[in-house]
Design a protein around this motif. Structure first.
Motif, short mmCIF file in Angstrom:
data_model
loop_
_atom_site.label_atom_id
_atom_site.label_comp_id
_atom_site.label_asym_id
_atom_site.label_seq_id
_atom_site.Cartn_x
_atom_site.Cartn_y
_atom_site.Cartn_z
N GLY A 14 -10.09 7.48 2.07
CA GLY A 14 -9.09 6.39 2.12
C GLY A 14 -9.53 5.04 1.17
O GLY A 14 -8.80 4.58 0.43
N SER A 15 -10.90 4.84 1.35
CA SER A 15 -11.42 3.61 0.67
C SER A 15 -12.87 3.33 0.18
O SER A 15 -13.22 2.37 0.03
CB SER A 15 -10.88 2.40 1.23
N ALA A 24 -8.09 -1.51 3.22
CA ALA A 24 -6.82 -1.69 2.55
C ALA A 24 -6.15 -2.82 3.24
O ALA A 24 -6.32 -3.24 4.22
CB ALA A 24 -6.04 -0.38 3.18
N TYR A 321 3.51 1.84 -2.93
CA TYR A 321 1.99 2.13 -2.83
C TYR A 321 1.52 1.20 -3.68
O TYR A 321 2.13 0.57 -4.56
CB TYR A 321 1.66 3.55 -3.07
N THR A 331 -7.36 5.36 -6.19
CA THR A 331 -7.33 5.57 -4.80
C THR A 331 -5.93 5.12 -4.55
O THR A 331 -5.55 3.83 -4.58
CB THR A 331 -8.34 4.93 -3.87
N HIS A 333 -3.00 3.72 -1.59
CA HIS A 333 -2.80 2.86 -0.64
C HIS A 333 -1.32 2.90 -0.08
O HIS A 333 -0.61 2.36 -1.13
CB HIS A 333 -3.54 1.61 -0.63
N THR A 334 -1.15 3.11 0.91
CA THR A 334 0.46 3.04 1.18
C THR A 334 0.88 1.72 1.84
O THR A 334 0.16 1.14 2.85
CB THR A 334 0.75 4.16 2.38
N GLU A 379 -6.63 -8.28 4.27
CA GLU A 379 -7.42 -7.15 4.89
C GLU A 379 -7.16 -7.32 6.39
O GLU A 379 -7.02 -8.42 7.05
CB GLU A 379 -8.69 -7.05 4.47
#
Length: 379
Positions: A14-15, A24, A321, A331, A333-334, A379
């Motif tokens: 994911g990150s 994210a 996104y 990458t 991210h939603t 964050e």
């Protein structure tokens, strides 16, 4: 054991890239209106120091956006409002921000005059252009002021310069410069060949800017075929090798890609790399530092009912996104995802702005599925 690519690790984790984790962003959703206009702009309409939201027939007063005032009744044909951009600019030099838009149906580029109160906004025609897919503002001639550039598929590519007086005050009048006899679906602007001048990117190639942008000839380089490309297409040095690359969405089918520029002598070519082949209708995008780390991210999503439900993937879940470059790939991210009523799609022109003066950029999205703000909570 099979070797796992950096891209695969980024998707799985994911990150996490190169052992360095980054979190994210979190976003808070506020529904503003159930209107189905597909364009939204953000600027201070009434001069009170707060940003307001302008979309379709209404403007919404910041900072809470609960009170709205009528701009005028936008023409609607079928599912479409004839309003495909919201570019804030003081057109007549009175100190108030007006906005520029245009539409597919009436084939005209127009501006709406800010009345300075909550009255109706007078509408002024700039030019008859042919069908307008959307409109963008770029400093084409390098004088520090933006030109207005409509994407008019199958019609000439032209840009419109707002005339200014000796004190650089806008006069309300525009001059027209033609770049080409025709162009296709999708439009971008940026320096491809590194000569310091912005070039135009169209669906089947790019137009090289002459030294004299007003009178010179724009040389066409027919080196790619993007089909129904996004508007805008982003011109930026993705991999930081000193050459500007392209980020292109498929506006009416599946696919989001970046095209790496390669040089052999004076010959320029592009190599395709997938960003997201699994989602469709990436019609609009912005390249912006959404997480305040000093690096730009790609913000985009799925346009809802771009062709009234007839595009490939039209009934897939909706989504918005941001894509972060990790040094080797992007990458994903939603921000929002889900079926209609849960996930949010895009329209044809959205805005990114710090609505609450937090130092973080929020995302304001219109579309046939409503007008929504996604507040950036960090964050």
């Amino acid at each position: 054991m099979k070797k796992i690519s950096v891209l695969a690790m980024a998707i799985c984790l994911g990150s996490s890239v190169y052992g360095q984790a980054f979190k994210a962003l979190k976003f808070k959703k506020q529904a503003i209106a159930a209107e189905s206009a597909e364009s939204v702009g953000v600027f201070d309409v009434n001069g009170d120091g707060n940003l307001d939201i302008v979309s379709g027939s209404f403007w919404y007063e910041g900072p809470r956006f609960l009170n709205r005032s009528l701009i005028g009744q936008m023409e609607r044909v079928g599912e479409y409002y004839d309003d495909f951009s919201t570019i804030p600019i003081d057109v007549n030099g009175d100190g108030k921000l007006d906005y520029i838009t245009g539409g597919w149906i009436n084939q005209k580029l127009v501006w709406y005059e800010n009345p300075g109160n909550k009255g109706l906004w007078p509408k002024h025609e700039i030019a008859s252009t042919g069908n307008i897919e959307t409109t963008r503002a770029w400093d084409v001639d390098g004088d520090g002021f933006p030109e207005i550039v409509p994407n008019t598929p199958k019609f000439p590519l032209k840009y419109y310069t707002l005339e200014r007086d000796a004190n650089n005050k806008p006069t309300g009048k525009f001059t027209t410069t033609q770049v080409s006899e025709t162009h296709g679906h999708g439009l971008g602007f940026g320096d491809i060949n590194g000569d310091g001048r912005g070039d135009f990117i169209v669906a089947d190639g790019w137009y090289e800017a002459p030294a004299d942008r007003k009178k010179g000839s724009w040389k066409f380089h027919n080196i790619f075929k993007f089909g129904h490309a996004s508007a805008p297409m982003i011109v930026t040095d993705v991999n930081k090798d000193g050459l500007n690359d392209l980020i292109v969405g498929n506006a009416h089918a599946y696919g989001l890609n970046w095209y790496e520029q390669k040089r052999t002598g004076n010959t320029i070519t592009f190599v395709k790399h997938a960003i997201d082949p699994y989602s469709s209708q990436f019609h609009v995008m912005e390249w912006v530092d959404i997480d305040n780390d000093g690096e730009m991210e790609l913000v985009t999503g799925k346009r809802y009912r771009g062709h009234n439900g007839s595009d490939p993937g039209a009934y897939d879940p909706l989504g918005i996104y941001y894509f972060k470059w990790n040094g080797e790939s992007f990458t994903k991210h939603t921000i929002s995802y889900g079926p209609f009523g849960e996930g949010k799609g895009t329209g044809i022109y959205f805005s990114v702005a710090d609505l609450r003066k937090t130092g973080r950029k929020d995302i304001i999205v219109a579309g046939k599925d409503g007008l929504v703000v996604f507040y950036n909570e960090g964050e």
